[in-house]
Write an enzyme that holds these catalytic residues in place. Structure first.
Site, PDB file in Angstrom:
ATOM      1  N   PHE A 147       0.860  -1.186   0.000  1.00  0.00           N
ATOM      2  CA  PHE A 147       0.000   0.000   0.000  1.00  0.00           C
ATOM      3  C   PHE A 147       0.893   1.230   0.000  1.00  0.00           C
ATOM      4  CE2 PHE A 147      -2.328   3.558   1.691  1.00  0.00           C
ATOM      5  CZ  PHE A 147      -3.490   3.499   0.933  1.00  0.00           C
ATOM      6  N   ASP A 232       9.486   3.034   1.695  1.00  0.00           N
ATOM      7  CA  ASP A 232       8.290   3.809   2.021  1.00  0.00           C
ATOM      8  C   ASP A 232       8.068   3.728   3.528  1.00  0.00           C
ATOM      9  OD1 ASP A 232       5.761   4.803   2.510  1.00  0.00           O
ATOM     10  OD2 ASP A 232       4.831   3.841   0.773  1.00  0.00           O
ATOM     11  N   LYS A 261       2.640  11.540   6.741  1.00  0.00           N
ATOM     12  CA  LYS A 261       1.811  11.350   7.926  1.00  0.00           C
ATOM     13  C   LYS A 261       2.336  12.082   9.159  1.00  0.00           C
ATOM     14  CE  LYS A 261      -0.417   7.108   6.320  1.00  0.00           C
ATOM     15  NZ  LYS A 261      -1.614   7.788   5.812  1.00  0.00           N
TER      16      LYS A 261
END
Length: 406
Positions: A147, A232, A261
């Site tokens: 993801f 990531d 984030k």
């Protein structure tokens, strides 16, 4: 005299959303109106312990005083210039972020998906200009069950049909291999490979922690093949796993690291690609950009986030409380929990399907005053703010035990 407007109830607000909001989410039926630290409060004043932390965007809790102060201070001075001009906050942010991550340069963006897209562009540009891959032939190897975001390029190399179906045609140039499989990865790399792009821990897939040595193996394979290792760390980074970056658990330094984030402190969207100078240095003026990327408000909040991380306090808390989390979950195995995976303050918990789906368990926990989020099947994710106390953590897990027993 006009009467004050009546505050709508949670049920009324949820109902009001349906005709005017695109139905691309299926949130739990709680309407949050206020928050502080690890707690949120709904419209009616009911309090809930937040065990999701905005998928790690709220690593430092809701409205952390130092981050709120930094945002307020900057709001009174300057919010946006675009990158057409310099601003007085960006240099320090870039210097401090490069130092924190052990890298040379920073490419500031806004959302996590933008960081991933930027990393893909940089890797391809590097492959053509430095590695010598023929034009338009560069490939990037990714892992199944990944993801990395929701753009059309990114969902094109997803193996989740819910994310992919109906959004093609997709961008070519990606090869998908099983996660945690070094032999499959080695077989997929060839002279056209620009990069290997992986999550050090797969979040959306259910907090999948690879075998010890996997990340070091990825680093060695990419080094031998002369291609880039792009990590990531948008969910796994910035303290979540007990280290600043999850790759640090194996002493690995990627060529590019993608951040997002938590970098915005739960206040503004901030993301970045950080990496080696000889890689990020392939970009020239006009080849990539973002109007809001590196804006003064984001840089101010991001710098305040770095202030918090530089003390090491949050990394240590995540490591210490992660031990408590693992011990408590171990005690639930065989008592409603089939299995779990965790690192630091992050866990994917597989519940016995006979007890309920992940969604049903999440709804039951909500009624106990604990907010979590399901992922695939009967798996729920636990990722509380790193500010959570041991008592709060144990209380949340006691609520999970109660829900499973019921």
């Amino acid at each position: 005299m006009t009467a004050p407007a009546r505050t709508r109830t949670s049920a009324e607000l949820i109902k009001a959303e349906k005709p005017v909001l695109a139905h691309n989410y299926h949130p739990l039926p709680v309407v949050v109106a206020r928050a502080e630290g690890t707690w949120v409060e709904d419209v009616e004043g009911r309090r809930y312990l937040d065990m999701l932390a905005g998928y790690s965007a709220l690593n430092f809790g809701h409205r952390h005083p130092a981050l709120i102060e930094a945002a307020h201070r900057q709001l009174d001075r300057l919010t946006l210039t675009s990158r057409a001009f310099h601003n007085d906050r960006l240099a320090e942010f870039a210097e401090r972020l490069a130092s924190l991550t052990g890298q040379d340069m920073v490419l500031p963006m806004n959302t996590g998906a933008e960081a991933v897209e930027s990393g893909i562009k940089v890797a391809r540009k590097w492959a053509y200009e430095v590695k010598g891959v023929p034009a338009d032939r560069a490939t990037i190897v990714v892992a199944a069950d990944n993801f990395h975001g929701r753009t059309t390029t990114i969902v094109g190399f997803s193996t989740d049909e819910t994310a992919r179906s109906g959004f093609g045609p997709f961008t070519p140039g990606f090869r998908i291999v099983p996660y945690n499989d070094l032999k499959a990865l080695e077989a997929a790399i060839d002279e056209t490979t620009a990069a290997v792009l992986i999550e050090p821990i797969q979040g959306e897939a259910g907090v999948i922690v690879p075998d010890d040595g996997y990340l070091a193996g990825v680093r060695e394979l990419t080094r031998r093949a002369g291609c880039l290792f792009v990590a990531d760390e948008i969910q796994s980074g910035l303290g979540r796993t007990g280290r600043t970056l999850a790759v640090e658990h194996e002493g690995v330094v990627p060529d590019l690291v993608l951040l997002g984030k938590a970098l915005g402190g739960g206040i503004v969207p901030v993301s970045a690609v950080v990496g080696r100078r000889e890689v990020l240095g392939v970009l020239r003026p006009g080849e990539h950009g973002s109007t809001f990327g590196g804006n003064p408000l984001s840089a101010a909040v991001g710098t305040a986030v770095i202030d918090l991380l530089e003390t090491g306090e949050f990394q240590r808390r995540a490591a210490r409380l992660g031990t408590v989390l693992r011990e408590e979950l171990t005690g639930l195995v065989g008592r409603g929990v089939v299995g779990f995976r965790s690192r630091g303050l992050w866990a994917g918990v597989d519940v016995d399907p006979a007890i309920g789906t992940g969604r049903e368990i999440s709804e039951r926990l909500m009624r106990e005053g604990v907010l979590v989020k399901d992922t695939h099947g009967s798996t729920i994710r636990l990722a509380p703010p790193l500010t959570i106390t041991e008592d709060e953590l144990r209380s949340a897990l006691a609520s999970l035990e109660k829900v499973l027993a019921a």
